[in-house]
Design an enzyme around this catalytic site. Sequence first.
Site, mmCIF file in Angstrom:
data_model
loop_
_atom_site.group_PDB
_atom_site.id
_atom_site.type_symbol
_atom_site.label_atom_id
_atom_site.label_comp_id
_atom_site.label_asym_id
_atom_site.label_seq_id
_atom_site.Cartn_x
_atom_site.Cartn_y
_atom_site.Cartn_z
ATOM 1 N N CYS A 44 52.020 -4.544 -34.130
ATOM 2 C CA CYS A 44 51.824 -5.232 -35.393
ATOM 3 C C CYS A 44 50.380 -5.044 -35.870
ATOM 4 O O CYS A 44 49.980 -3.923 -36.145
ATOM 5 C CB CYS A 44 52.214 -6.706 -35.288
ATOM 6 S SG CYS A 44 52.455 -7.505 -36.900
ATOM 7 N N GLU A 81 59.010 -6.388 -28.656
ATOM 8 C CA GLU A 81 59.368 -7.522 -27.796
ATOM 9 C C GLU A 81 60.370 -8.456 -28.467
ATOM 10 O O GLU A 81 60.954 -9.326 -27.810
ATOM 11 C CB GLU A 81 58.111 -8.294 -27.379
ATOM 12 C CG GLU A 81 57.513 -9.222 -28.417
ATOM 13 C CD GLU A 81 56.653 -8.524 -29.459
ATOM 14 O OE1 GLU A 81 55.963 -9.238 -30.210
ATOM 15 O OE2 GLU A 81 56.677 -7.275 -29.521
ATOM 16 N N HIS A 94 57.835 -5.322 -33.980
ATOM 17 C CA HIS A 94 57.664 -6.022 -32.700
ATOM 18 C C HIS A 94 58.729 -5.565 -31.704
ATOM 19 O O HIS A 94 59.877 -6.027 -31.771
ATOM 20 C CB HIS A 94 57.776 -7.531 -32.905
ATOM 21 C CG HIS A 94 56.628 -8.141 -33.624
ATOM 22 N ND1 HIS A 94 55.516 -8.647 -32.969
ATOM 23 C CD2 HIS A 94 56.389 -8.309 -34.943
ATOM 24 C CE1 HIS A 94 54.666 -9.118 -33.853
ATOM 25 N NE2 HIS A 94 55.158 -8.923 -35.067
#
Length: 257
Positions: free
Chosen positions: A81, A228, A226
């Site tokens: 990010c 994750e 992202h």
Amino acid sequence: MTRIQVLDYGFGNVRSMVHALSQLGVDAQISADPDLAMKADGLVIPGVGAYGACMAGLRAVGGDRIILDRLAQGLPVLGVCIGLQVMFQFGDEDGRSEPGLGLIPGRVTKLDADVVPHMGWDHVKAPQGTRLLAGVQDQRFYFVHSYAAMAAKGDDRSVGIQPDLSLRVSALNRTSDSQPRSAQSVSDKISQGASFDEPLVTWATYGRSRFVAAYECGPLSATQFHPEKSGQAGARLLINWVRTLSGSSGLSFEKGE
């Protein structure tokens, strides 16, 4: 065991990243310790918030020096990010231009879209030869951002300019503020054989903006989305990155496969 440090500089969803990496069977830790950062097999630079504030936080813990030193030694760094955005030369924010790390030529600007921020799942267009997105080139990833880089002078198989990241690291070392360091200078390390591949750029589109969704160049990898928070596609991307790290041989990644 492969050890990954998630840099703690006050910005970023660090615990979600640590959890995602731990699911792959690696030792993931949150720390701002520069010695540990240099010894880690991989370093993750997260980032959520304003560009200028993130850069200030990064510099406050010596994160800018850590990133330069790792890249000079060919040690992997993954930005996520704003961790991608700070790698560029400049970031526009509320009418101001904030300096970034300058590792990627270009500027981060506000998205041109009817609704900002860009929040949700979107497809990306990965270049031929990508290692970071191998096996998930046609998958969707989760984005949350209002700003992005609309250009990167890398090899996206449509833009032919290919800057040498090693030369940029060396030049930045010569022009940055000098700080006491026990290691050799970045330029010395570069001259002793740190090598960098040609840049590969992955793109995405939102509104009227075509922007950099991921960047790969030698030891530097970064994503605007992202991983994750991107389910199995994100886990696959993290697996791809972890497999480039020293010490990753023998890991089975059962939970992420």
